[in-house]
Design an enzyme around this catalytic site. Structure first.
Site, PDB file in Angstrom:
ATOM      1  N   CYS A 168      -9.438  34.549  14.298  1.00 33.46           N
ATOM      2  CA  CYS A 168     -10.424  35.284  13.199  1.00 33.46           C
ATOM      3  C   CYS A 168     -11.113  36.426  13.963  1.00 33.46           C
ATOM      4  CB  CYS A 168     -11.549  34.395  13.016  1.00 33.46           C
ATOM      5  SG  CYS A 168     -13.036  34.996  12.405  1.00 33.46           S
ATOM      6  N   GLU A 169     -11.314  37.772  13.270  1.00 30.85           N
ATOM      7  CA  GLU A 169     -11.557  38.780  14.058  1.00 30.85           C
ATOM      8  C   GLU A 169     -12.991  39.066  14.074  1.00 30.85           C
ATOM      9  OE1 GLU A 169     -11.703  41.982  10.047  1.00 30.85           O
ATOM     10  OE2 GLU A 169      -9.806  41.789  11.167  1.00 30.85           O
ATOM     11  N   HIS A 170     -13.492  38.056  13.347  1.00 31.33           N
ATOM     12  CA  HIS A 170     -15.041  38.032  13.490  1.00 31.33           C
ATOM     13  C   HIS A 170     -15.674  37.136  14.441  1.00 31.33           C
ATOM     14  CE1 HIS A 170     -14.686  38.205   8.877  1.00 31.33           C
ATOM     15  NE2 HIS A 170     -14.673  39.517   9.334  1.00 31.33           N
ATOM     16  N   HIS A 171     -15.037  36.227  15.194  1.00 33.53           N
ATOM     17  CA  HIS A 171     -15.458  35.478  16.195  1.00 33.53           C
ATOM     18  C   HIS A 171     -14.705  35.176  17.365  1.00 33.53           C
ATOM     19  CE1 HIS A 171     -17.836  33.944  12.429  1.00 33.53           C
ATOM     20  NE2 HIS A 171     -18.838  34.344  13.182  1.00 33.53           N
ATOM     21  N   GLN A 209      -7.727  35.901   6.985  1.00 43.37           N
ATOM     22  CA  GLN A 209      -6.583  35.210   6.178  1.00 43.37           C
ATOM     23  C   GLN A 209      -6.265  36.209   4.962  1.00 43.37           C
ATOM     24  OE1 GLN A 209      -6.924  30.958   5.498  1.00 43.37           O
ATOM     25  NE2 GLN A 209      -5.704  30.878   3.652  1.00 43.37           N
ATOM     26  N   HIS A 237      -9.843  27.159   9.608  1.00 43.77           N
ATOM     27  CA  HIS A 237     -10.782  28.034  10.507  1.00 43.77           C
ATOM     28  C   HIS A 237     -11.498  27.229  11.495  1.00 43.77           C
ATOM     29  CE1 HIS A 237      -9.408  31.791   8.070  1.00 43.77           C
ATOM     30  NE2 HIS A 237      -8.955  30.683   7.374  1.00 43.77           N
ATOM     31  N   CYS A 239     -13.646  28.611  13.471  1.00 45.42           N
ATOM     32  CA  CYS A 239     -14.970  29.221  13.361  1.00 45.42           C
ATOM     33  C   CYS A 239     -15.867  28.534  12.221  1.00 45.42           C
ATOM     34  CB  CYS A 239     -14.914  30.780  13.144  1.00 45.42           C
ATOM     35  SG  CYS A 239     -14.320  31.211  11.370  1.00 45.42           S
TER      36      CYS A 239
END
Length: 279
Positions: A168-171, A209, A237, A239
């Site tokens: 995940c590019e956020h976490h 995704q 996910h 996250c």
């Protein structure tokens, strides 16, 4: 009532008058000097000297600020690009990357110099080279070889249950699952393993995704020019499982339908039936 005569000699009275005049002139001179310095100009109102602001007075120009030098930062790959631009400019060295891992270990509350963590920074950097190896791969090149000798076959080609692992590019926490790809060939077919490699190429990057699903469909559509293409990705996910709401076992499904699959609901049903029919 009468005025009391001044008993002082005339010379004394003249001297006093001259002193009073000098004091008045000095006071006036001081006020005029103060007015000029503050950008005001004198005017007379009802015979009295007053001041008003002179907006046309010359104001000293402020020195121009020095132009700050922008730090050299590695360009980030745009999510819309299938193959990101080269990121060699400003890219940290392996030593700098390992130092960053040691910083994170200290921030987490551990000692990077203890035996169990002494080699961890080097291991993490090496692992990242494989986990994010998709930045070094060209998905378009994987589909360049097309097999045209298929005896006129033009029905659906489906590769399902392709496992993948992404982050995940956020976490920067993993998400993993299965990808399913179907297409109606026009000019030929590609090796089945190539579709799995396309999935890996995009999965081995910092992703969402939704973006990954669209990227897989985009590259197949642009290179193979199929009559239709369908992509479905289902994943869990971490996250969402490890942090935040902490709900494990939740699946997220994303789809992309192009061409015949987009225009015909029956084709979508056929695709979903083939994906779900495990017998």
């Amino acid at each position: 009532m009468y005025a009391k005569p001044d008993s002082h000699p005339m010379t004394t009275r003249i001297a006093r008058a001259e002193d009073a005049m000098d004091a008045a002139l000095k006071s006036l001179s001081y006020r005029l000097t103060e007015t000029e310095e503050s950008g005001m100009e004198p005017t007379r109102q009802n015979g009295a000297l007053s001041t008003m602001r002179n907006d046309n007075a010359r104001v000293a120009e402020a020195p121009a600020p020095e132009t700050a030098r922008e730090p050299e930062i590695a360009p980030l790959p745009a999510s819309a690009q299938r193959v990101p631009d080269a990121i060699a400019t400003g890219r940290p060295s392996r030593e700098e990357a390992e130092a960053a891992v040691r910083t994170l270990l200290r921030w987490a509350g551990d000692d990077p110099n203890r035996e169990g963590l002494r080699d961890t920074p080097a291991r993490v950097v090496k692992a990242y080279g494989q986990i994010f190896g998709g930045y070094e791969q060209d998905a378009d090149a994987l589909l360049e070889r097309v097999f045209e000798e298929v005896e006129g076959y033009s029905d659906i080609v489906l590769v399902r249950d392709i496992p993948f692992y992404s982050h995940c590019e956020h976490h920067m926490v993993p998400f993993m699952g299965l990808a399913h790809i179907a297409y109606y060939p026009t000019k030929g077919v590609v090796g089945l393993s190539k579709l799995a490699r396309v999935v890996d190429t995009f999965a081995r990057r910092l992703q969402t995704q939704e973006t990954m699903t669209a990227q897989i469909a985009d590259v197949i559509e642009s290179i193979l020019k199929p009559r239709g293409i369908a992509v479905m990705v289902e994943a869990e996910h971490l996250c969402m499982a490890m942090r935040g709401v902490q709900k494990a076992g939740v699946s997220t499904i994303t789809t992309q339908f192009r061409g015949a699959f987009r225009n015909d609901a029956n084709e979508q049903v056929r695709f979903l039936t083939l994906v779900r029919n495990k017998s």
